[in-house]
Design a protein around this motif. Structure first.
Motif, PDB file in Angstrom:
ATOM      1  N   THR A  16      33.850  44.646  30.692  1.00 30.08           N
ATOM      2  CA  THR A  16      35.040  45.617  30.968  1.00 30.08           C
ATOM      3  C   THR A  16      36.063  45.304  32.078  1.00 30.08           C
ATOM      4  N   VAL A  17      35.240  44.378  32.896  1.00 27.61           N
ATOM      5  CA  VAL A  17      36.137  43.653  33.836  1.00 27.61           C
ATOM      6  C   VAL A  17      37.338  42.635  33.393  1.00 27.61           C
ATOM      7  N   THR A  18      36.560  41.953  32.148  1.00 28.86           N
ATOM      8  CA  THR A  18      37.236  40.992  31.382  1.00 28.86           C
ATOM      9  C   THR A  18      38.232  41.669  30.650  1.00 28.86           C
ATOM     10  N   GLU A  19      38.039  42.680  29.820  1.00 30.55           N
ATOM     11  CA  GLU A  19      39.196  43.301  29.088  1.00 30.55           C
ATOM     12  C   GLU A  19      40.283  43.847  30.078  1.00 30.55           C
ATOM     13  N   ARG A  20      39.938  44.164  31.217  1.00 37.48           N
ATOM     14  CA  ARG A  20      40.994  44.954  31.980  1.00 37.48           C
ATOM     15  C   ARG A  20      41.751  43.713  32.753  1.00 37.48           C
ATOM     16  N   LYS A  21      41.293  42.633  32.431  1.00 34.97           N
ATOM     17  CA  LYS A  21      41.761  41.458  33.584  1.00 34.97           C
ATOM     18  C   LYS A  21      41.657  41.537  34.869  1.00 34.97           C
ATOM     19  N   LEU A  22      41.029  42.149  35.353  1.00 32.70           N
ATOM     20  CA  LEU A  22      40.621  42.394  36.696  1.00 32.70           C
ATOM     21  C   LEU A  22      40.647  41.003  37.594  1.00 32.70           C
ATOM     22  N   GLY A  23      40.188  40.012  36.969  1.00 32.33           N
ATOM     23  CA  GLY A  23      40.058  38.636  37.589  1.00 32.33           C
ATOM     24  C   GLY A  23      41.358  37.973  37.895  1.00 32.33           C
ATOM     25  N   GLU A  24      42.684  38.741  37.297  1.00 31.54           N
ATOM     26  CA  GLU A  24      43.898  38.334  37.692  1.00 31.54           C
ATOM     27  C   GLU A  24      44.316  39.043  38.990  1.00 31.54           C
ATOM     28  N   LYS A  25      43.890  39.974  39.237  1.00 32.47           N
ATOM     29  CA  LYS A  25      44.088  40.964  40.179  1.00 32.47           C
ATOM     30  C   LYS A  25      43.558  40.928  41.551  1.00 32.47           C
ATOM     31  N   PHE A  26      42.173  40.524  41.318  1.00 32.14           N
ATOM     32  CA  PHE A  26      41.398  40.716  42.457  1.00 32.14           C
ATOM     33  C   PHE A  26      41.001  39.056  42.870  1.00 32.14           C
ATOM     34  N   ASP A  27      40.782  38.715  44.232  1.00 31.94           N
ATOM     35  CA  ASP A  27      40.157  37.027  44.163  1.00 31.94           C
ATOM     36  C   ASP A  27      38.629  37.013  44.072  1.00 31.94           C
ATOM     37  N   ASP A  28      37.814  36.000  44.318  1.00 30.94           N
ATOM     38  CA  ASP A  28      36.672  35.847  43.911  1.00 30.94           C
ATOM     39  C   ASP A  28      35.688  36.875  44.599  1.00 30.94           C
ATOM     40  N   ASP A  29      36.260  36.913  45.958  1.00 31.94           N
ATOM     41  CA  ASP A  29      35.375  37.864  47.032  1.00 31.94           C
ATOM     42  C   ASP A  29      35.425  39.246  46.595  1.00 31.94           C
ATOM     43  N   GLN A  30      36.705  39.636  46.116  1.00 34.15           N
ATOM     44  CA  GLN A  30      36.891  41.068  45.849  1.00 34.15           C
ATOM     45  C   GLN A  30      36.175  41.411  44.489  1.00 34.15           C
ATOM     46  N   LEU A  31      36.222  40.253  43.681  1.00 32.08           N
ATOM     47  CA  LEU A  31      35.465  40.488  42.374  1.00 32.08           C
ATOM     48  C   LEU A  31      33.940  40.729  42.649  1.00 32.08           C
ATOM     49  N   ALA A  32      33.371  39.823  43.481  1.00 33.40           N
ATOM     50  CA  ALA A  32      31.999  40.100  43.682  1.00 33.40           C
ATOM     51  C   ALA A  32      31.822  41.380  44.546  1.00 33.40           C
ATOM     52  N   ASP A  33      32.591  41.947  45.397  1.00 33.53           N
ATOM     53  CA  ASP A  33      32.492  43.031  45.998  1.00 33.53           C
ATOM     54  C   ASP A  33      32.490  44.410  44.740  1.00 33.53           C
ATOM     55  N   LEU A  34      33.583  44.037  43.802  1.00 32.99           N
ATOM     56  CA  LEU A  34      33.865  45.150  42.788  1.00 32.99           C
ATOM     57  C   LEU A  34      32.565  45.156  42.074  1.00 32.99           C
ATOM     58  N   PHE A  35      31.828  44.121  41.642  1.00 29.21           N
ATOM     59  CA  PHE A  35      30.700  44.177  40.899  1.00 29.21           C
ATOM     60  C   PHE A  35      29.457  44.834  41.618  1.00 29.21           C
ATOM     61  N   CYS A  36      29.595  44.570  42.634  1.00 26.45           N
ATOM     62  CA  CYS A  36      28.311  45.232  43.652  1.00 26.45           C
ATOM     63  C   CYS A  36      28.505  46.559  43.813  1.00 26.45           C
ATOM     64  N   LEU A  37      29.782  46.997  44.112  1.00 28.28           N
ATOM     65  CA  LEU A  37      30.165  48.362  44.568  1.00 28.28           C
ATOM     66  C   LEU A  37      29.954  49.114  43.041  1.00 28.28           C
ATOM     67  N   THR A  38      30.213  48.689  42.038  1.00 25.83           N
ATOM     68  CA  THR A  38      30.177  49.343  40.766  1.00 25.83           C
ATOM     69  C   THR A  38      28.691  49.361  40.447  1.00 25.83           C
ATOM     70  N   LEU A  39      28.172  48.312  40.387  1.00 17.54           N
ATOM     71  CA  LEU A  39      26.448  48.407  40.111  1.00 17.54           C
ATOM     72  C   LEU A  39      25.720  49.293  40.810  1.00 17.54           C
ATOM     73  N   ASN A  40      25.769  49.338  42.119  1.00 17.11           N
ATOM     74  CA  ASN A  40      25.357  50.001  43.093  1.00 17.11           C
ATOM     75  C   ASN A  40      25.311  51.442  42.831  1.00 17.11           C
ATOM     76  N   GLN A  41      26.390  52.096  41.942  1.00 22.03           N
ATOM     77  CA  GLN A  41      26.449  53.481  41.300  1.00 22.03           C
ATOM     78  C   GLN A  41      25.863  53.671  40.112  1.00 22.03           C
ATOM     79  N   LEU A  42      25.404  52.849  39.559  1.00 27.53           N
ATOM     80  CA  LEU A  42      24.757  52.762  38.166  1.00 27.53           C
ATOM     81  C   LEU A  42      23.041  52.571  38.155  1.00 27.53           C
TER      82      LEU A  42
END
Length: 87
Positions: A16-42
């Protein structure tokens, strides 16, 4: 243990992150946070082989899992956008 055990939600999130091209929107630290925050809800949904998941999950369940990822990702993205890191 020699078997590779994976959490299906991690795969769905990565796709989903790849499809939405969020790697272009967020830096590496933000992406790591995004993955953690998302997975912690699931919840976790572990499998050994992709065919295992396909055989034991209905299409409705797979659709619901994607919806869960979408909703959790939206909340995580909103949090990161509204709470920038202070270095």
């Amino acid at each position: 243990m020699d078997a590779e055990i994976r959490n299906y939600y991690e795969i769905l999130l990565d796709q989903t992150v790849t499809e939405r091209k969020l790697g272009e929107k967020f830096d590496d630290d933000q992406l790591a946070d995004l993955f953690c925050l998302t997975l912690n809800q699931l919840p976790c949904r572990y499998f050994r082989h992709r065919v295992d998941l396909s055989a034991y999950a209905s299409m409705d369940e797979l659709i619901a899992m994607q919806k869960n990822v979408d909703q959790a990702l939206e909340r995580a993205q909103e949090y990161i956008e509204n709470h920038p890191r202070k270095d």
